[in-house]
Design a protein around this motif. Structure first.
Motif, PDB file in Angstrom:
ATOM      1  N   MET A  97       0.852  -1.197   0.000  1.00 13.31           N
ATOM      2  CA  MET A  97       0.000   0.000   0.000  1.00 13.31           C
ATOM      3  C   MET A  97       0.888   1.248   0.000  1.00 13.31           C
ATOM      4  O   MET A  97       1.692   1.447   0.900  1.00 13.31           O
ATOM      5  N   LYS A  98       0.758   2.056  -1.030  1.00 11.72           N
ATOM      6  CA  LYS A  98       1.657   3.194  -1.167  1.00 11.72           C
ATOM      7  C   LYS A  98       1.224   4.372  -0.299  1.00 11.72           C
ATOM      8  O   LYS A  98       0.036   4.529   0.028  1.00 11.72           O
ATOM      9  N   ALA A  99       2.200   5.196   0.071  1.00 12.83           N
ATOM     10  CA  ALA A  99       1.904   6.394   0.855  1.00 12.83           C
ATOM     11  C   ALA A  99       1.336   7.475  -0.062  1.00 12.83           C
ATOM     12  O   ALA A  99       1.493   7.436  -1.283  1.00 12.83           O
ATOM     13  N   CYS A 100       0.642   8.439   0.541  1.00 13.08           N
ATOM     14  CA  CYS A 100       0.123   9.573  -0.224  1.00 13.08           C
ATOM     15  C   CYS A 100       0.121  10.804   0.671  1.00 13.08           C
ATOM     16  O   CYS A 100       0.371  10.717   1.872  1.00 13.08           O
ATOM     17  N   ASP A 101      -0.162  11.935   0.074  1.00 11.07           N
ATOM     18  CA  ASP A 101      -0.182  13.177   0.843  1.00 11.07           C
ATOM     19  C   ASP A 101      -1.474  13.357   1.627  1.00 11.07           C
ATOM     20  O   ASP A 101      -1.465  13.693   2.803  1.00 11.07           O
ATOM     21  N   VAL A 102      -2.598  13.161   0.946  1.00 13.18           N
ATOM     22  CA  VAL A 102      -3.908  13.438   1.547  1.00 13.18           C
ATOM     23  C   VAL A 102      -4.867  12.303   1.224  1.00 13.18           C
ATOM     24  O   VAL A 102      -4.902  11.794   0.094  1.00 13.18           O
ATOM     25  N   VAL A 103      -5.660  11.912   2.203  1.00 15.11           N
ATOM     26  CA  VAL A 103      -6.708  10.915   2.007  1.00 15.11           C
ATOM     27  C   VAL A 103      -8.047  11.508   2.413  1.00 15.11           C
ATOM     28  O   VAL A 103      -8.122  12.348   3.322  1.00 15.11           O
ATOM     29  N   THR A 104      -9.093  11.115   1.734  1.00 14.11           N
ATOM     30  CA  THR A 104     -10.449  11.512   2.101  1.00 14.11           C
ATOM     31  C   THR A 104     -11.402  10.400   1.721  1.00 14.11           C
ATOM     32  O   THR A 104     -11.026   9.470   0.999  1.00 14.11           O
ATOM     33  N   PHE A 105     -12.614  10.440   2.220  1.00 17.23           N
ATOM     34  CA  PHE A 105     -13.612   9.464   1.800  1.00 17.23           C
ATOM     35  C   PHE A 105     -14.988  10.094   1.826  1.00 17.23           C
ATOM     36  O   PHE A 105     -15.241  11.079   2.529  1.00 17.23           O
ATOM     37  N   GLY A 106     -15.893   9.530   1.026  1.00 20.33           N
ATOM     38  CA  GLY A 106     -17.248  10.063   0.958  1.00 20.33           C
ATOM     39  C   GLY A 106     -17.979   9.502  -0.239  1.00 20.33           C
ATOM     40  O   GLY A 106     -17.515   8.560  -0.885  1.00 20.33           O
TER      41      GLY A 106
ATOM     42  N   TYR B 196      -5.107   2.360   4.713  1.00 17.81           N
ATOM     43  CA  TYR B 196      -5.413   3.272   3.612  1.00 17.81           C
ATOM     44  C   TYR B 196      -5.485   4.719   4.114  1.00 17.81           C
ATOM     45  O   TYR B 196      -5.226   5.655   3.373  1.00 17.81           O
ATOM     46  N   PHE B 197      -5.842   4.874   5.374  1.00 22.13           N
ATOM     47  CA  PHE B 197      -5.853   6.205   5.979  1.00 22.13           C
ATOM     48  C   PHE B 197      -4.471   6.581   6.498  1.00 22.13           C
ATOM     49  O   PHE B 197      -3.922   7.637   6.171  1.00 22.13           O
ATOM     50  N   THR B 198      -3.877   5.722   7.323  1.00 19.80           N
ATOM     51  CA  THR B 198      -2.681   6.117   8.067  1.00 19.80           C
ATOM     52  C   THR B 198      -1.411   6.176   7.222  1.00 19.80           C
ATOM     53  O   THR B 198      -0.387   6.690   7.682  1.00 19.80           O
ATOM     54  N   THR B 199      -1.451   5.662   5.975  1.00 20.06           N
ATOM     55  CA  THR B 199      -0.309   5.848   5.079  1.00 20.06           C
ATOM     56  C   THR B 199      -0.359   7.206   4.389  1.00 20.06           C
ATOM     57  O   THR B 199       0.494   7.517   3.552  1.00 20.06           O
ATOM     58  N   ALA B 200      -1.354   8.024   4.733  1.00 28.23           N
ATOM     59  CA  ALA B 200      -1.435   9.407   4.241  1.00 28.23           C
ATOM     60  C   ALA B 200      -0.931  10.359   5.313  1.00 28.23           C
ATOM     61  O   ALA B 200      -1.010  10.081   6.511  1.00 28.23           O
ATOM     62  N   LYS B 201      -0.413  11.496   4.876  1.00 29.01           N
ATOM     63  CA  LYS B 201       0.074  12.507   5.814  1.00 29.01           C
ATOM     64  C   LYS B 201      -1.063  13.323   6.429  1.00 29.01           C
ATOM     65  O   LYS B 201      -0.925  13.864   7.519  1.00 29.01           O
ATOM     66  N   HIS B 202      -2.176  13.416   5.693  1.00 31.73           N
ATOM     67  CA  HIS B 202      -3.255  14.306   6.109  1.00 31.73           C
ATOM     68  C   HIS B 202      -4.607  13.697   5.755  1.00 31.73           C
ATOM     69  O   HIS B 202      -4.750  13.085   4.688  1.00 31.73           O
TER      70      HIS B 202
END
Length: 317
Positions: free
Chosen positions: A1-10, A125-131
């Motif tokens: 699972m790759k890291a990312c800058d920002v995650v959101t869901f909806g 999927y959430f915690t590999t994001a910075k924000h």
């Protein structure tokens, strides 16, 4: 699972925009586009070069495939979007107006996205994001999506990540106003940056003045509150500074998505290391650009377009 800058869901929906002004039932032709507060923010941040991840559910239907393909074209990570064989993807219809806010009709009850729950999503999927950027909409569409909202914030806080929260009130989706206020505020006070509109803030806090709205959340541990004041701009307040940042003058074509554009600007500015005032100014700029085009995300700029607009505004204002 790759890291990312920002995650959101909806929830994302297919949107059909009327090709001419008039009552929706009288319109013969529509243009298809993508709708959803979180997908607007995902698109806006991706266009500015941030690594974006969007989490959701869609139906195994044409609308679901359209949403996934549209976000992939914007370089948004959709690996955590699940296809549900049982429930459909929601959609909406939006009128074309020459002035003011368009009429929007939603067809989202019983959608695939409304069934999302914590068991569906690996918290990595959430915690590999910075924000984490969160809005009040998932909490409104179902109890299970609301539970995921709280779990996502809990996981991100435990991981030491930053969190922004746009209240995005949807009163018609709640069983009562009291339930809405209780749950939205419970999410808001766990965020670092809270972004209410002045009308939303009044409803949520009981205060009509933007300074008091900001103080309500700051007193409960929020680090920054930026209150959207419409065309007048925005008011910001932290524990050490406050101010009003003037809005940008543009001709509005479609007012939907202005708040999401504001969120894109503030989040991107703060993640870029800008001072709070400059991040809010960027929020005003992208919010203004968002209303200059039909569709919710069509006006969201690239960095080059944003820089050109803000530089031109410095000269003309």
């Amino acid at each position: 699972m790759k890291a990312c800058d920002v995650v959101t869901f909806g929830e994302a929906m297919a949107m059909f925009i009327a090709d001419r002004p008039g009552e929706l039932h009288q319109i013969e032709r529509f243009t298809k586009a993508l709708a959803g507060a979180e997908t607007n923010v995902s698109t806006g941040l991706a266009r500015l070069g941030f690594g974006m991840r969007w989490i959701s559910k869609v139906g195994n239907d044409a609308f679901g495939k359209f949403i996934i393909e549209a976000l992939r074209k914007e370089n948004v990570d959709v690996d955590a979007v699940f296809t549900d064989e049982r429930y459909p993807t929601g959609f909406q219809m939006k009128s074309k107006v020459l002035d003011g806010d368009p009429q929007v009709q939603y067809f989202r009850k019983g959608s695939a996205a409304s069934t999302i729950c914590p068991a569906d999503v690996d918290m990595n999927y959430f915690t590999t994001a910075k924000h984490l950027h969160l809005t009040g909409i998932p909490a409104a569409i179902s109890e299970s999506a609301r539970e995921l909202s709280f779990e996502a914030i809990k996981a991100m806080r435990a991981a030491g990540r930053s969190i922004s929260f746009d209240v995005n009130l949807r009163p018609k989706l709640w069983s009562s106003e009291a339930e809405m206020i209780e749950n939205v505020n419970a999410l808001a006070v766990q965020a670092d940056w809270v972004l209410p509109g002045v009308g939303e803030g009044k409803l949520l806090t009981g205060y009509s003045d933007h300074r008091d709205i900001a103080a309500y959340y700051l007193d409960r541990g929020v680090k920054l509150v930026a209150v959207k004041l419409g065309p007048e701009g925005a008011y910001y307040r932290t524990q050490t500074e406050e101010g009003v940042v003037e809005g940008f003058k543009v001709k509005a074509v479609d007012t939907v998505g202005a708040g999401d554009g504001f969120a894109v600007g503030v989040i991107s500015g703060l993640l870029d290391g800008l001072a709070v005032k400059e991040a809010v100014r960027r929020g005003n700029a992208i919010g203004a650009l968002a209303v200059t085009a039909e569709g919710d995300a069509e006006g969201l700029p690239t960095r080059e377009q944003l820089e050109a607009f803000m530089n031109a505004s410095v000269i003309t204002q």
